[in-house]
Motif scaffolding. Sequence first.
Motif, PDB file in Angstrom:
ATOM      1  N   GLY A  60     111.128  54.529   2.946  1.00 26.99           N
ATOM      2  CA  GLY A  60     110.333  55.229   4.074  1.00 26.99           C
ATOM      3  C   GLY A  60     109.556  56.108   3.437  1.00 26.99           C
ATOM      4  O   GLY A  60     109.035  56.016   2.407  1.00 26.99           O
ATOM      5  N   ASP A  99     113.754  59.329   5.090  1.00 24.08           N
ATOM      6  CA  ASP A  99     114.676  59.430   6.192  1.00 24.08           C
ATOM      7  C   ASP A  99     115.045  58.254   6.284  1.00 24.08           C
ATOM      8  O   ASP A  99     114.424  57.117   6.703  1.00 24.08           O
ATOM      9  N   HIS A 139     116.802  56.855   8.949  1.00 23.39           N
ATOM     10  CA  HIS A 139     116.513  56.227  10.193  1.00 23.39           C
ATOM     11  C   HIS A 139     115.170  55.594  10.476  1.00 23.39           C
ATOM     12  O   HIS A 139     115.040  54.668  10.856  1.00 23.39           O
ATOM     13  N   ASP A 140     114.147  56.435  10.100  1.00 22.00           N
ATOM     14  CA  ASP A 140     112.743  55.932   9.883  1.00 22.00           C
ATOM     15  C   ASP A 140     112.730  54.631   9.185  1.00 22.00           C
ATOM     16  O   ASP A 140     111.893  53.716   9.816  1.00 22.00           O
ATOM     17  N   GLU A 166     114.214  51.656  11.298  1.00 22.78           N
ATOM     18  CA  GLU A 166     113.204  51.474  12.358  1.00 22.78           C
ATOM     19  C   GLU A 166     111.980  50.571  11.959  1.00 22.78           C
ATOM     20  O   GLU A 166     111.544  49.727  12.545  1.00 22.78           O
ATOM     21  N   THR A 167     111.446  51.134  10.859  1.00 24.54           N
ATOM     22  CA  THR A 167     110.184  50.466  10.188  1.00 24.54           C
ATOM     23  C   THR A 167     110.607  48.979   9.711  1.00 24.54           C
ATOM     24  O   THR A 167     109.797  48.006   9.776  1.00 24.54           O
TER      25      THR A 167
END
Length: 90
Positions: free
Chosen positions: A7, A11, A13-14, A17-18
């Motif tokens: 990322g 992060d 989580h990001d 999602e990406t």
Amino acid sequence: MLGYVLGRDGDIHDFIETLKRVHGELEYDEIRLMRELIELTAHPGNVVNMAEKLNLTSVELSDYLQHLRACGLIDYWSEKSSKPLSKSVI
């Protein structure tokens, strides 16, 4: 020392999602490279010749890394920059 984070800021989580968003845009070898980079985050400090491991030329590896960075899946750090959560040396 130069390495990478998953990322833009480490992060996870990001990053996930990406990855969900851009997965369809990635080439087969980019997906293989991404898998290896994820594996390296589990073993920080390991040094791997990624081009040799994935049977890529240095130009191909550079192009794939640039594309993964443009997609927001990886970014680079140095010891002088911020302290990322997930990093490894490639």
